[in-house]
Design an enzyme around this catalytic site. Structure first.
Site, short mmCIF file in Angstrom:
data_model
loop_
_atom_site.label_atom_id
_atom_site.label_comp_id
_atom_site.label_asym_id
_atom_site.label_seq_id
_atom_site.Cartn_x
_atom_site.Cartn_y
_atom_site.Cartn_z
N HIS A 67 3.55 -3.83 5.13
CA HIS A 67 3.40 -4.65 3.93
C HIS A 67 4.59 -4.47 2.99
O HIS A 67 5.25 -3.43 2.99
CB HIS A 67 2.10 -4.30 3.22
N GLU A 73 4.72 -3.99 -0.23
CA GLU A 73 4.59 -2.87 -1.16
C GLU A 73 4.88 -1.55 -0.46
O GLU A 73 5.54 -0.67 -1.02
CB GLU A 73 3.17 -2.85 -1.74
#
Length: 153
Positions: A78, A80
């Site tokens: 991901h 993040e």
């Protein structure tokens, strides 16, 4: 002269980072900022030196996995997570930083951000993950939905 405010500026950077994504379902970008300086960026995609979903297909899509569930079946990292990882690779602390992301983080990313001691998350789009929201509410982290002007479309 039209000048974006700080949140608009960093969210535009997160949206630009998302353009590098190779995900077939959702392009996500993230930027970690400290003292109004960018310290790391990330976008969602396969791990380093691995084939991208755009090359080999999306397992979650093929299996008709509902959004917000079964994250372990995704070959991608991901946005993040990649932003936190990139900071770590270069020895830069994210403690006390703000993460700007194009989408509300999932529970996996929330746990990483809590343990990385980020202070704040600013997100643009929603994401269906009730446990992520619950864990954020239990933490000291500030979470804000972005309401500024969209400078990068």
């Amino acid at each position: 002269m039209i000048r974006p405010n700080v949140d608009e500026y960093f969210m535009a950077m997160a949206k630009l980072a998302a353009e590098r994504s190779t995900c077939l379902r959702r392009k996500v970008g993230a930027v970690i900022v400290k003292d109004k300086q960018v310290i790391s960026t990330g976008y969602n995609g396969a791990p380093k030196d691995s084939p991208h979903c755009s090359e080999v297909g999306c397992r979650r899509k093929e299996m008709k996995i509902r959004s917000g569930t079964r994250h372990e079946l995704c070959r991608g990292v991901h946005a993040e997570q990649n932003a936190v990882i990139q900071a770590a690779v270069f020895g830069v602390s994210v403690k006390g930083g703000t993460l700007y992301t194009t989408h509300h983080p999932c529970v996996l990313c929330v746990k990483i951000m809590i343990n990385a001691n980020l202070d704040k998350i600013v997100y643009k789009e929603g994401y269906p993950d009730d446990l992520a929201q619950e864990m954020l509410e239990e933490s000291d982290m500030i979470i804000e939905k972005f309401h500024g002007k969209d400078y990068y479309k």
